[in-house]
Design a protein around this motif. Sequence first.
Motif, PDB file in Angstrom:
ATOM      1  N   UNK A  41       0.859  -1.177   0.000  1.00  9.63           N
ATOM      2  CA  UNK A  41       0.000   0.000   0.000  1.00  9.63           C
ATOM      3  C   UNK A  41       0.895   1.227   0.000  1.00  9.63           C
ATOM      4  N   UNK A  42       0.625   2.149  -0.918  1.00 13.54           N
ATOM      5  CA  UNK A  42       1.364   3.400  -0.996  1.00 13.54           C
ATOM      6  C   UNK A  42       1.117   4.210   0.281  1.00 13.54           C
ATOM      7  N   UNK A  43       2.171   4.838   0.819  1.00 17.06           N
ATOM      8  CA  UNK A  43       2.057   5.598   2.060  1.00 17.06           C
ATOM      9  C   UNK A  43       1.047   6.727   2.000  1.00 17.06           C
ATOM     10  N   UNK A  44       1.000   7.460   0.890  1.00 17.89           N
ATOM     11  CA  UNK A  44       0.041   8.564   0.754  1.00 17.89           C
ATOM     12  C   UNK A  44      -1.383   8.020   0.713  1.00 17.89           C
ATOM     13  N   UNK A  45      -1.600   6.904  -0.009  1.00 18.89           N
ATOM     14  CA  UNK A  45      -2.926   6.286  -0.047  1.00 18.89           C
ATOM     15  C   UNK A  45      -3.340   5.799   1.338  1.00 18.89           C
ATOM     16  N   UNK A  46      -2.396   5.225   2.076  1.00 22.55           N
ATOM     17  CA  UNK A  46      -2.694   4.745   3.426  1.00 22.55           C
ATOM     18  C   UNK A  46      -3.052   5.913   4.338  1.00 22.55           C
ATOM     19  N   UNK A  47      -2.310   7.009   4.230  1.00 20.90           N
ATOM     20  CA  UNK A  47      -2.610   8.196   5.042  1.00 20.90           C
ATOM     21  C   UNK A  47      -4.005   8.736   4.724  1.00 20.90           C
ATOM     22  N   UNK A  48      -4.362   8.771   3.452  1.00 21.16           N
ATOM     23  CA  UNK A  48      -5.685   9.248   3.027  1.00 21.16           C
ATOM     24  C   UNK A  48      -6.776   8.345   3.603  1.00 21.16           C
ATOM     25  N   UNK A  49      -6.554   7.031   3.538  1.00 25.52           N
ATOM     26  CA  UNK A  49      -7.517   6.071   4.068  1.00 25.52           C
ATOM     27  C   UNK A  49      -7.678   6.247   5.575  1.00 25.52           C
ATOM     28  N   UNK A  50      -6.555   6.393   6.283  1.00 23.98           N
ATOM     29  CA  UNK A  50      -6.577   6.547   7.740  1.00 23.98           C
ATOM     30  C   UNK A  50      -7.322   7.815   8.131  1.00 23.98           C
ATOM     31  N   UNK A  51      -7.071   8.886   7.386  1.00 24.03           N
ATOM     32  CA  UNK A  51      -7.742  10.157   7.681  1.00 24.03           C
ATOM     33  C   UNK A  51      -9.254   9.997   7.545  1.00 24.03           C
TER      34      UNK A  51
END
Length: 141
Positions: A41-51
């Motif tokens: 999982x791409x870090x930016x995508x993971x951050x977006x999902x977490x947010x």
Amino acid sequence: MAEFRMGEAAELLGVSVDTVRRWVDGGRLTASRDEQGHRVVDGVDLARFVRAQAGDRERRTEESSARNRLRGIVTAVVKDAVMAQVDIQAGPFRLVSLMSREAVDQLGLEVGSVAVAVIKSTTVVVERPAVPAGTRGRTSP
């Protein structure tokens, strides 16, 4: 760009690997394959999902106990000339730290990077963890 294997993403989100797999299989979280064929999982995508997930968690009224060191993923960095705000999602916990812009720059904090919030009284100190050999939570070339 930071990318995380399924187990690393699960640890950062505070859920099981099976839960992350279900989210990926169900289209809620985007994953790709690395050169060895492992799902990442791409870090930016993971951050977006977490947010997005954090909004759901904030509506809960459950009580929980936090520990002194919370490892998570940076979900937002807002910098001005002198100061910065860093948001970290550590499992179900959203942490916000105010620090100097210089500290953010020196630590290389950016959306999608792993950070550890160290809590002492009312102060939250943010550290970058040492990345052991063979882990995926690092920047790729």
